[in-house]
Design a protein around this motif. Structure first.
Motif, PDB file in Angstrom:
ATOM      1  N   VAL A 119       2.285   1.736  -3.452  1.00  0.00           N
ATOM      2  CA  VAL A 119       1.225   2.106  -4.391  1.00  0.00           C
ATOM      3  C   VAL A 119       0.821   3.571  -4.214  1.00  0.00           C
ATOM      4  O   VAL A 119       0.524   4.268  -5.186  1.00  0.00           O
ATOM      5  CB  VAL A 119       0.008   1.171  -4.195  1.00  0.00           C
ATOM      6  N   LEU A 120       0.842   4.045  -2.977  1.00  0.00           N
ATOM      7  CA  LEU A 120       0.338   5.397  -2.718  1.00  0.00           C
ATOM      8  C   LEU A 120       1.399   6.490  -2.879  1.00  0.00           C
ATOM      9  O   LEU A 120       1.085   7.670  -2.709  1.00  0.00           O
ATOM     10  CB  LEU A 120      -0.282   5.473  -1.324  1.00  0.00           C
ATOM     11  N   VAL A 121       2.641   6.094  -3.218  1.00  0.00           N
ATOM     12  CA  VAL A 121       3.703   7.099  -3.373  1.00  0.00           C
ATOM     13  C   VAL A 121       3.312   8.231  -4.328  1.00  0.00           C
ATOM     14  O   VAL A 121       3.411   9.411  -3.969  1.00  0.00           O
ATOM     15  CB  VAL A 121       5.037   6.449  -3.800  1.00  0.00           C
ATOM     16  N   PRO A 122       2.825   7.930  -5.546  1.00  0.00           N
ATOM     17  CA  PRO A 122       2.496   9.038  -6.459  1.00  0.00           C
ATOM     18  C   PRO A 122       1.423   9.963  -5.901  1.00  0.00           C
ATOM     19  O   PRO A 122       1.523  11.184  -6.053  1.00  0.00           O
ATOM     20  CB  PRO A 122       1.982   8.319  -7.716  1.00  0.00           C
ATOM     21  N   ILE A 123       0.414   9.367  -5.236  1.00  0.00           N
ATOM     22  CA  ILE A 123      -0.676  10.195  -4.709  1.00  0.00           C
ATOM     23  C   ILE A 123      -0.173  11.029  -3.529  1.00  0.00           C
ATOM     24  O   ILE A 123      -0.494  12.219  -3.405  1.00  0.00           O
ATOM     25  CB  ILE A 123      -1.865   9.311  -4.298  1.00  0.00           C
ATOM     26  N   ALA A 169       2.853  12.032  -3.199  1.00  0.00           N
ATOM     27  CA  ALA A 169       3.718  13.068  -3.759  1.00  0.00           C
ATOM     28  C   ALA A 169       2.900  14.294  -4.164  1.00  0.00           C
ATOM     29  O   ALA A 169       3.317  15.436  -3.931  1.00  0.00           O
ATOM     30  CB  ALA A 169       4.484  12.513  -4.957  1.00  0.00           C
ATOM     31  N   VAL A 170       1.741  14.047  -4.755  1.00  0.00           N
ATOM     32  CA  VAL A 170       0.873  15.158  -5.175  1.00  0.00           C
ATOM     33  C   VAL A 170       0.524  16.035  -3.979  1.00  0.00           C
ATOM     34  O   VAL A 170       0.667  17.260  -4.010  1.00  0.00           O
ATOM     35  CB  VAL A 170      -0.423  14.614  -5.827  1.00  0.00           C
ATOM     36  N   VAL A 174       0.990  23.229  -9.884  1.00  0.00           N
ATOM     37  CA  VAL A 174       0.419  22.109 -10.642  1.00  0.00           C
ATOM     38  C   VAL A 174      -0.231  21.114  -9.691  1.00  0.00           C
ATOM     39  O   VAL A 174      -1.373  20.673  -9.893  1.00  0.00           O
ATOM     40  CB  VAL A 174       1.513  21.409 -11.489  1.00  0.00           C
ATOM     41  N   MET A 175       0.499  20.764  -8.622  1.00  0.00           N
ATOM     42  CA  MET A 175      -0.015  19.753  -7.700  1.00  0.00           C
ATOM     43  C   MET A 175      -1.188  20.279  -6.870  1.00  0.00           C
ATOM     44  O   MET A 175      -2.088  19.517  -6.507  1.00  0.00           O
ATOM     45  CB  MET A 175       1.106  19.262  -6.782  1.00  0.00           C
ATOM     46  N   MET A 195      -8.565  15.879  -7.460  1.00  0.00           N
ATOM     47  CA  MET A 195      -8.774  14.513  -6.974  1.00  0.00           C
ATOM     48  C   MET A 195      -9.596  14.429  -5.694  1.00  0.00           C
ATOM     49  O   MET A 195     -10.052  13.352  -5.338  1.00  0.00           O
ATOM     50  CB  MET A 195      -7.444  13.773  -6.834  1.00  0.00           C
ATOM     51  N   TRP A 246       5.920  23.042  -9.802  1.00  0.00           N
ATOM     52  CA  TRP A 246       5.227  21.842  -9.330  1.00  0.00           C
ATOM     53  C   TRP A 246       4.221  22.129  -8.232  1.00  0.00           C
ATOM     54  O   TRP A 246       3.179  21.478  -8.149  1.00  0.00           O
ATOM     55  CB  TRP A 246       6.239  20.795  -8.868  1.00  0.00           C
ATOM     56  N   LEU A 253       3.727  17.858  -2.434  1.00  0.00           N
ATOM     57  CA  LEU A 253       4.207  18.965  -3.266  1.00  0.00           C
ATOM     58  C   LEU A 253       3.245  20.142  -3.247  1.00  0.00           C
ATOM     59  O   LEU A 253       3.651  21.295  -3.357  1.00  0.00           O
ATOM     60  CB  LEU A 253       4.409  18.494  -4.709  1.00  0.00           C
ATOM     61  N   THR A 294       0.834  -1.210   0.000  1.00  0.00           N
ATOM     62  CA  THR A 294       0.000   0.000   0.000  1.00  0.00           C
ATOM     63  C   THR A 294       0.865   1.254   0.000  1.00  0.00           C
ATOM     64  O   THR A 294       0.589   2.208  -0.734  1.00  0.00           O
ATOM     65  CB  THR A 294      -0.936   0.008   1.220  1.00  0.00           C
ATOM     66  N   ALA A 346      -3.959  19.706  -8.967  1.00  0.00           N
ATOM     67  CA  ALA A 346      -4.221  18.265  -8.996  1.00  0.00           C
ATOM     68  C   ALA A 346      -4.993  17.821  -7.757  1.00  0.00           C
ATOM     69  O   ALA A 346      -5.895  16.991  -7.841  1.00  0.00           O
ATOM     70  CB  ALA A 346      -2.907  17.489  -9.104  1.00  0.00           C
TER      71      ALA A 346
END
Lengths: 323, 298
Positions: free
Chosen positions: B50-54, B56-57, B264-265, B272, B261, B60, B47, B268
């Motif tokens: 898997v959640l690293v990209p989310i 990161a958003v 942008v984030m 989400m 960034w 950042l 988990t 984002a």
């Protein structure tokens, strides 16, 4: 006697078709039953009509029009002249098209089986009793719930920006930073991984749904008979969930073949077309090269293939459910 | 099957005892506990990865920009993004389009799903096949002709235009989901209402639909996610900045400010939060498992 009486009573009031009431042979009740049957069909017609209209106008009509466009040399504004199968022959003769076919196949195979393997593995893990299992179930669905625009941006930052953590890790190890989205092979691998990351929650949900229908006692019995975990998996889990697995593969294949944003937002189809799937290829032909005819011809070829394949698969699904 | 029978005749000692109801009581052995913690550690690790990209958003988005004097966590990226872009307009556009799609697609799919669930005729199963074929087609095929058709009708660069396309593209799955749910409602309920003099339509509304809240919510969540997340249809049909929905807006902003960034984030995150919120609130109603049964059942 009471059952007969109540049956008659219900028949007299006119029980609808498919009902459990036994209609008496008297004329009036027969009339009423057929009247209700007529009403049923009429109501069904009106109930399904909006859906049919929508399907015909928004899905059906454009398909026919696409056939027209695929045989013309027009643009988005101009219908152009009839050119027969020229668009198809030019597309089928181009190297870029076959490269796109190749990538679509690789992308689909990795996407379907990668996400299935991860999804099934996690569904099996979450089936057992784990502290905070419910929380993990929800958290693991996030990649599927978060918009692709957001997650592709995040992946872009992770693998392609100069100050991303992956770069820092590689630099710290004294290695050269891999060009995840600039090297053709690495970009293809990254896109496929991204697709697995996006899709595994869907497969996890499908697998979890199928696994709930498997009775736990079967496993207990097998383990008493000395079956190993692997034997239980191949001998019980896989066969008992086969139908649902099959359906989830079919759905995921369709999702992968038709996928646009996962690829386009991460790489735009590049570098040097290494990650251009058929849909991306068609999109770029129409909206970037303004070659509507060839672009629609590609989409049309995909459509025909998918209609044939999906009709066959649909038959197959239904057959498997009868058995 | 013989293995199953064994359990009832001779449960080996130590593996598990059956109580009076025949339900197994889980023996909590030390090995079992250790296995449980191993699995917990494994799933925690998966988990987390898997959640690293989310993650990161989110991180950042709340970190101050390098040019900024602020330290620590900040919301200035958010205020900045709402000031210098049309983010609030995009957010409103996305909400309008998504809610319209949800309402219309449930309103159209529910009755169609009811017919699919209850109808036994050849025409109904033919329609089911048609839905499956339509679902399998690439949306790009219909997008180009629709673009030309909509251009003539003034529906390009128009929120109504993309809503129509979204409703149409939810149709197959939404209908299957509704049909799958209606399958679980016993026909005897409707029969009872027919006897009481209710029409077929009346019993659909008052008896079936009234008892289908989970099915309706499930379909609504599906339509919500599709409309909120779509990029392809929006990028083709929407042309001007003030008509953009969030996916197109975020993407165009990202392309112009790829190094900023933080902003942008922040955008984002704005995008989400609604789907995550909807999913977190209604997660227990959502089930895709039914699609399989619905496909195979008729």
């Amino acid at each position: 006697m009471t059952t007969v009486n109540s049956g008659l009573a219900r028949a007299r009031r006119g029980v609808a078709p498919g009902g459990s009431g036994r209609p008496s042979p008297s004329r009036t009740s027969l009339n009423r039953a057929s009247k209700l049957h007529g009403q049923t069909s009429r109501t069904y017609f009106w109930l399904i009509l909006p859906s049919v209209l929508l399907l015909v106008l928004i899905n059906g009509y454009p398909l026919i029009y696409a056939g027209v466009q695929a045989t013309h040399d027009g643009s988005l504004i101009d219908a152009g002249n009839f050119v027969g199968v020229d668009n198809f022959t030019s597309v089928l003769g181009s190297e870029a098209f076959w490269k796109a076919v190749q990538f679509t196949i690789v992308f689909t195979i990795v996407g379907v089986f990668g996400s299935w393997a991860v999804g099934l593995g996690l569904a099996l893990l979450l089936r057992t009793r784990i502290p905070a299992g419910g929380l993990f179930k929800v958290l693991l669905l996030l990649p599927w719930v978060v918009p692709i625009v957001v997650s592709s941006t995040a992946w872009n930052w992770l693998v392609a920006s100069p100050d991303s953590p992956t770069n820092k890790v590689f630099t710290a190890l004294g290695l050269e930073t891999p060009l995840f989205l600039a090297d053709p092979t690495l970009a293809a691998i990254t896109v496929c991984l991204f697709k697995v990351w996006v899709s595994f929650p869907f497969m996890m949900m499908m697998s979890a749904g199928a696994l709930t229908s498997v009775d736990n006692t079967v496993y207990e019995a097998a383990s008493m008979d000395g079956a190993s975990r692997w034997q239980q998996f191949t001998g019980i889990t896989l066969p008992l969930t086969a139908r649902s697995t099959y359906i989830s593969w079919i759905l995921m294949t369709i999702f992968c073949v038709n996928d646009f944003p996962t690829i386009y937002l991460l790489t735009g189809g590049g570098p040097v077309d290494a990650t251009t799937s058929l849909v991306v290829y068609a999109y770029r032909k129409v909206f970037q090269d303004f070659q509507t005819g060839p672009g629609v011809a590609v989409a049309f070829l995909m459509t025909i293939t998918l209609v044939i394949v999906s009709t066959l698969l649909y038959r197959q699904i239904r057959k498997s459910s009868v058995e | 099957m013989s293995t199953v029978l064994h359990t009832h005749t001779a449960p080996p000692a130590g593996v598990g005892q059956f109580n009076a109801n025949g339900r197994k009581r889980r023996p909590v052995s030390e090995a079992g506990m250790r296995g449980r913690w191993w699995r917990f550690a494994l799933i925690l690790a998966v988990t987390a990865v898997v959640l690293v990209p989310i993650g990161a958003v989110v991180v950042l988005a709340v970190l101050p920009a390098s040019a900024s004097s602020t330290t620590g966590l900040t919301l200035e990226n958010f205020s900045g993004v709402f000031e210098k872009t049309l983010a609030s307009t995009w957010l409103a556009n996305s909400l309008v389009v998504t809610l319209a799609t949800v309402v219309v697609s449930v309103a159209v799919a529910a009755p169609a799903g009811y017919v699919l669930s209850r109808g036994k005729s050849k025409a109904v199963s033919g329609y089911s096949l048609l839905l499956f074929v339509m679902q399998s087609l690439p949306i790009i095929t219909s997008v180009v002709p629709l673009f030309i058709l909509f251009a003539n009708l003034g529906l390009v660069d128009n929120l109504l235009g993309i809503t129509i396309v979204y409703v149409a593209s939810t149709m197959s799955v939404a209908t299957w989901m509704m049909a799958a749910y209606f399958d679980s409602i016993p026909v005897s309920l409707e029969e009872a209402s027919w006897i009481d003099g209710c029409s077929v339509f009346g019993s659909f509304l008052k008896v079936v639909l009234r008892n289908s809240l989970p099915g309706v919510l499930s379909t609504a969540i599906f339509a919500f996610l599709l409309a909120w997340n779509d990029y392809l249809v929006a990028i083709v049909f929407l042309r001007s900045n003030e008509i953009f929905t969030l996916p197109v807006g975020v993407q165009s902003f990202f392309q112009q400010n790829a190094t900023d960034w933080g902003s942008v984030m922040a955008l984002a995150v704005v995008m989400m939060v609604p789907p995550i919120f909807v999913f977190a609130a209604l997660n227990k109603y959502f089930s895709v498992g039914g699609i399989g049964g619905s496909l195979a059942g008729r």
